[in-house]
Design an enzyme around this catalytic site. Structure first.
Site, PDB file in Angstrom:
ATOM      1  N   ASN A  38       0.830  -1.226   0.000  1.00 29.60           N
ATOM      2  CA  ASN A  38       0.000   0.000   0.000  1.00 29.60           C
ATOM      3  C   ASN A  38       0.857   1.266   0.000  1.00 29.60           C
ATOM      4  OD1 ASN A  38       0.998   0.178   2.559  1.00 29.60           O
ATOM      5  ND2 ASN A  38      -0.979   0.303   3.600  1.00 29.60           N
ATOM      6  N   SER A 136       9.717 -10.732  14.802  1.00 24.38           N
ATOM      7  CA  SER A 136      10.885  -9.933  15.184  1.00 24.38           C
ATOM      8  C   SER A 136      11.440 -10.432  16.504  1.00 24.38           C
ATOM      9  CB  SER A 136      10.435  -8.484  15.330  1.00 24.38           C
ATOM     10  OG  SER A 136      11.397  -7.749  16.045  1.00 24.38           O
ATOM     11  N   TYR A 162       4.812  -1.597  18.589  1.00 23.28           N
ATOM     12  CA  TYR A 162       5.220  -2.359  17.400  1.00 23.28           C
ATOM     13  C   TYR A 162       5.555  -3.802  17.786  1.00 23.28           C
ATOM     14  CZ  TYR A 162       8.584  -4.458  14.277  1.00 23.28           C
ATOM     15  OH  TYR A 162       9.263  -5.368  13.516  1.00 23.28           O
ATOM     16  N   LYS A 166       3.687  -7.751  16.950  1.00 18.01           N
ATOM     17  CA  LYS A 166       4.328  -8.996  16.466  1.00 18.01           C
ATOM     18  C   LYS A 166       4.035 -10.147  17.432  1.00 18.01           C
ATOM     19  CE  LYS A 166       6.208  -7.270  12.797  1.00 18.01           C
ATOM     20  NZ  LYS A 166       5.741  -7.653  11.467  1.00 18.01           N
ATOM     21  N   TYR A 190      13.191 -11.965  13.026  1.00 22.85           N
ATOM     22  CA  TYR A 190      14.365 -11.283  12.487  1.00 22.85           C
ATOM     23  C   TYR A 190      15.140 -10.600  13.591  1.00 22.85           C
ATOM     24  CZ  TYR A 190      11.239 -11.084   8.362  1.00 22.85           C
ATOM     25  OH  TYR A 190      10.366 -11.352   7.362  1.00 22.85           O
ATOM     26  N   ARG A 244      23.992  -5.715  19.016  1.00 23.10           N
ATOM     27  CA  ARG A 244      22.906  -6.314  18.243  1.00 23.10           C
ATOM     28  C   ARG A 244      23.459  -7.357  17.280  1.00 23.10           C
ATOM     29  NH1 ARG A 244      20.790  -3.742  21.489  1.00 23.10           N
ATOM     30  NH2 ARG A 244      19.071  -2.257  21.357  1.00 23.10           N
TER      31      ARG A 244
HETATM   32  N1  UDP Z   1      21.617   3.454  17.984  1.00 23.90           N
HETATM   33  C1  UDP Z   1      22.416   4.568  18.247  1.00 23.90           C
HETATM   34  N2  UDP Z   1      22.166   5.712  17.534  1.00 23.90           N
HETATM   35  C2  UDP Z   1      21.187   5.805  16.585  1.00 23.90           C
HETATM   36  C3  UDP Z   1      20.382   4.660  16.325  1.00 23.90           C
HETATM   37  C4  UDP Z   1      20.626   3.507  17.052  1.00 23.90           C
HETATM   38  O1  UDP Z   1      23.312   4.529  19.094  1.00 23.90           O
HETATM   39  O2  UDP Z   1      21.013   6.874  15.983  1.00 23.90           O
HETATM   40  C5  UDP Z   1      21.891   2.186  18.713  1.00 23.90           C
HETATM   41  C6  UDP Z   1      20.749   1.669  19.564  1.00 23.90           C
HETATM   42  O3  UDP Z   1      20.794   2.230  20.859  1.00 23.90           O
HETATM   43  C7  UDP Z   1      21.013   0.160  19.547  1.00 23.90           C
HETATM   44  C8  UDP Z   1      21.623  -0.077  18.167  1.00 23.90           C
HETATM   45  O4  UDP Z   1      22.116   1.192  17.730  1.00 23.90           O
HETATM   46  O5  UDP Z   1      21.989  -0.193  20.508  1.00 23.90           O
HETATM   47  C9  UDP Z   1      20.632  -0.602  17.119  1.00 23.90           C
HETATM   48  O6  UDP Z   1      19.512   0.257  17.079  1.00 23.90           O
HETATM   49  P1  UDP Z   1      18.369   0.098  15.972  1.00 23.90           P
HETATM   50  O7  UDP Z   1      17.338   1.161  16.251  1.00 23.90           O
HETATM   51  O8  UDP Z   1      18.970   0.045  14.619  1.00 23.90           O
HETATM   52  O9  UDP Z   1      17.772  -1.361  16.272  1.00 23.90           O
HETATM   53  P2  UDP Z   1      17.027  -1.957  17.562  1.00 23.90           P
HETATM   54  O10 UDP Z   1      17.359  -1.106  18.755  1.00 23.90           O
HETATM   55  O11 UDP Z   1      15.593  -1.949  17.219  1.00 23.90           O
HETATM   56  O12 UDP Z   1      17.584  -3.330  17.712  1.00 23.90           O
END
Ligand code: UDP
Length: 360
Positions: A38, A136, A162, A166, A190, A244
């Site tokens: 969409n 996720s 979000y 999931k 994921y 991560r």
């Molecule tokens: N992160 C960061 N600066 C940013 C975005 C993310 O330091 O501008 C860090 C965040 O705190 C985490 C990692 O990068 O430790 C991955 O974050 P993302 O949002 O990509 O994925 P998620 O937290 O959903 O696993």
């Protein structure tokens, strides 16, 4: 890779980041693809077509049948099922911005959960029971033990709407399967998808304000943003920054093909699998690898932890290896160089006019 014998798969959210990469892998494995989207978080070509999927056709040389369709529009959705003999469905279509989900919970519940239910109802009506669902690792909440295995109870301490959509959908899928054992469903959990197809023709082009790390690193490297903010350097990790499990989007895509093959071979009712590499990478490590691989600079500053963030998350992907015969093979370097190729070839995403003179 095993071939599919020309089976037809419906891909919802097919014009999106993961969806479009998955379409490439499906076509390369011999599937016929019907895609719908969409354009909530993907780019149209001005005539109800998808730029990403036009580029997919260039990569694979195969046509993608595409419908601009919202899963809340059941009348139109049913028309697609009437028009095509569909064997299986891969369901990506969902809203995925964590911050936005907290601001607009009803929008997220409506789109993600009602969208899923509408799809299940139509599938049942047309006797289609093979489903791969995009879940996720957020369904796990805060990990007590690492790496995370699929045995960990899900749904506890999820920090955003979000993630709860999931989790709720995984629960709905279990109930639906319990009620009718014809269902044959795989939920793929994921970890952190990054990178792009090696051609540089398709990649991540968020139309909404994005907050994920890799697109941010890349925008800073491009000079479009002055510096990256690292959220927290006081975590209990070797360098203090969050860890991560980053996985190349093409590895993630091949995980879906492996899941479909599994559903075609066996009747498992419902099962969840982690799709990750099993390797944790810190924010600082990812920045350093991006800089070294692409010979760029990514200035950063440290700030306070982001609300709701967890310290460390990485997968035990061994169940998927044992039961789906799938394993992530691409390195962090490849994730960084493929993302950068996509970004530099398409500085403003899909709206970039490619140097060969046309866009699709
Ligand atoms: N992160 C960061 N600066 C940013 C975005 C993310 O330091 O501008 C860090 C965040 O705190 C985490 C990692 O990068 O430790 C991955 O974050 P993302 O949002 O990509 O994925 P998620 O937290 O959903 O696993």
């Amino acid at each position: 890779m095993a071939q599919s014998n020309g089976k037809t798969v419906l891909v919802t959210g097919g014009a999106g980041y993961i969806g479009s990469h998955c379409v490439v892998t499906l076509q390369e494995a011999g599937y016929k693809v019907i895609a719908l989207d969409n354009f909530a978080n993907s780019v149209d070509d001005g005539c109800d077509g998808s730029i990403a999927l036009k580029r997919v056709e260039k990569i694979t040389g195969e046509p993608v049948t595409f419908y601009k369709c919202d899963l809340l529009d059941t009348v139109y959705l049913e028309r697609i099922f009437q028009n095509h003999q569909i064997d299986s469905v891969i369901h990506f279509a969902a809203m995925k911005a964590v911050g936005e989900s907290m601001q607009y919970p009803m929008l997220y519940y409506k789109n993600n959960i009602i969208g899923m239910i509408n799809l299940l109802e139509i599938m049942k009506k047309y006797n289609i029971y093979n489903l791969v669902f995009s879940s996720s690792c957020t369904v796990y909440g805060e990990p007590e033990k690492l790496p995370i295995t699929e045995e960990k109870r899900i749904g506890q301490s999820i920090t955003n709407v979000y993630g709860r959509t999931k989790f709720f959908i995984e629960e709905i899928l279990k109930d639906v399967t319990n009620s009718d054992d014809k269902w044959n469903i795989i939920a793929l959990r994921y970890f952190n998808p990054v990178g792009a197809h090696g051609s540089g023709l398709i990649g991540e082009d968020p139309t909404k304000q994005f907050t994920n790390l890799m697109p941010f690193i890349s925008q800073v490297a491009m000079g479009k943003k002055e510096k990256l903010t690292i959220f927290g350097n006081d975590y209990d990790t070797p360098d203090g920054t969050g860890i991560r499990d980053y996985i190349h989007v093409m590895d993630l895509a091949s995980g879906h093909v492996a899941a479909l093959h599994k559903l075609e071979k066996s009747h498992i009712q419902i099962k969840a699998y982690n799709l990750g590499t099993g390797r944790g990478v810190s924010v600082l490590e990812l920045i350093k690898t991006f800089e070294q691989t692409n010979n760029v600079k990514v200035p950063f500053t440290f700030e306070a932890r982001r609300h709701g963030d967890i310290s460390t998350m990485y997968a035990d992907p061994s169940l998927a290896e044992r039961e789906l015969g799938w394993k992530a093979t691409r390195s962090i370097q490849e994730m960084c160089s493929d993302f950068w190729r996509w970004q530099t070839m398409n500085p403003v995403g899909y709206k970039t006019v490619l140097t060969n003179g046309h866009n699709h």
